[in-house]
Design an enzyme around this catalytic site. Structure first.
Site, PDB file in Angstrom:
ATOM      1  N   GLU A 189      -4.464   0.505   0.724  1.00  9.81           N
ATOM      2  CA  GLU A 189      -4.358   0.213   2.041  1.00  9.81           C
ATOM      3  C   GLU A 189      -4.923   1.257   2.866  1.00  9.81           C
ATOM      4  OE1 GLU A 189      -0.782  -2.513   3.127  1.00  9.81           O
ATOM      5  OE2 GLU A 189       0.162  -0.770   2.295  1.00  9.81           O
ATOM      6  N   HIS A 204       1.158   5.096   7.841  1.00 15.02           N
ATOM      7  CA  HIS A 204       1.662   3.793   7.565  1.00 15.02           C
ATOM      8  C   HIS A 204       2.840   3.806   6.848  1.00 15.02           C
ATOM      9  CE1 HIS A 204       2.253  -0.187   5.631  1.00 15.02           C
ATOM     10  NE2 HIS A 204       1.698   0.216   4.734  1.00 15.02           N
ATOM     11  N   HIS A 257       6.912   1.801   5.502  1.00 20.60           N
ATOM     12  CA  HIS A 257       7.898   0.752   5.339  1.00 20.60           C
ATOM     13  C   HIS A 257       9.121   0.985   5.536  1.00 20.60           C
ATOM     14  CE1 HIS A 257       4.814  -0.179   1.590  1.00 20.60           C
ATOM     15  NE2 HIS A 257       4.113  -0.126   2.690  1.00 20.60           N
ATOM     16  N   HIS A 271       6.487  -6.254   6.261  1.00 17.22           N
ATOM     17  CA  HIS A 271       5.824  -5.210   5.362  1.00 17.22           C
ATOM     18  C   HIS A 271       6.142  -3.627   5.955  1.00 17.22           C
ATOM     19  CE1 HIS A 271       1.675  -3.482   4.082  1.00 17.22           C
ATOM     20  NE2 HIS A 271       2.433  -2.591   3.834  1.00 17.22           N
TER      21      HIS A 271
END
Ligand SMILES: [Zn+2]
Length: 262
Positions: A73, A92, A94, A162
């Site tokens: 990613e 980024h 979760h 996500h």
């Protein structure tokens, strides 16, 4: 501190606050070249050291030939850096408490001081609008670009089913926002639960969001937080190094062939 060392601290701080676990990553645009950024090789954030940090161009290709596995990613970072010249760091994650807000129509709203930036808007990225594969991973430049477009000029965006992406003009700001986005989501769920259906939760209004955000900038509010978290992360790293050194010394003592050498 070098940029690589700062980035290692950012990884450690995010892991210490439960914003990333074995997954998730943080990147930093390099000061020497705005078309390059630093990101770790594919590995658990809590284990990242300065040696694991790689340099990428904005198409998310590593600048040097590397044998290491790369984050699938990584396009999240390159495509946001392309679109947002004002942004120098991207997280980024979760982050668990933000997930419910990405899968419902309940918007995240600003309800406390350090989470005021939520009032600048946190849109949700719906990956189904951009592909048919059924996979939720941002594994192509196309998907990275779509996510960056959804983010627009905002400080963060949720990714349905996500996680989230959080950005900042500095590494400090991206990390601070990531930690407080997680806390803000948790507190909002608690407030909604206490209030019950039909009851009223009082959120920050637009004026309060604007005033709080500008005071935080002018007062250098996050410096105290950042210094505290960095000190803890450095202490943790030093402890790990000492433990490793002790382990090495003990194995040298226990190795008879080594004793003969001495
Ligand atoms: Zn992810």
């Amino acid at each position: 501190m070098s940029e690589r060392e700062d980035l290692v601290l950012a990884y450690r701080i995010l892991a210490a606050h439960g914003v990333v676990d074995a997954y998730g990553h943080v990147s930093l645009r390099t000061a020497k070249d705005p078309n390059r950024y630093l990101l770790a090789r594919a590995m658990a954030p809590e284990l990242v050291t300065a040696d694991d940090i790689l340099e990428f161009d904005l198409d998310s290709n590593p600048v040097k030939d590397v044998k290491a596995a790369l984050y699938l990613e990584r396009y999240i970072h390159g495509e946001i850096f392309k679109r947002r010249a004002d942004i120098n760091a991207v997280v980024h994650n979760h982050s668990p408490s933000v997930i419910p807000f990405g899968v419902t129509t309940v918007p995240l709203r600003p309800l406390f001081n350090t989470g005021a930036f939520v009032g600048e808007g946190v849109p949700t990225f719906e990956i189904r609008d951009f592909q048919d594969s059924g996979d939720l991973i941002i594994k192509t430049p196309h998907l990275g670009h779509a996510l960056a477009t959804t983010l627009g000029a905002r400080p963060a965006a949720l990714m349905r089913g996500h996680g989230a992406v959080v950005v900042g003009e500095s590494l400090m700001l991206a990390v601070v926002r990531s930690v407080y986005l997680e806390l803000s989501a948790r507190l909002q769920m608690q407030a909604m639960l206490i209030a019950g259906p039909g009851d009223h939760v009082v959120y920050l209004d637009e004026r309060e969001v604007a005033a709080t955000s500008s005071r935080q900038v002018s007062a250098g509010t996050w410096k105290r937080t950042w210094d505290l978290w960095c000190a803890k992360a450095r202490a943790q790293i030093a402890m790990e190094r000492n433990a490793k050194r002790r382990g090495r010394n003990e194995s040298v003592k226990a190795d008879p062939s080594r004793e003969e050498d001495v």
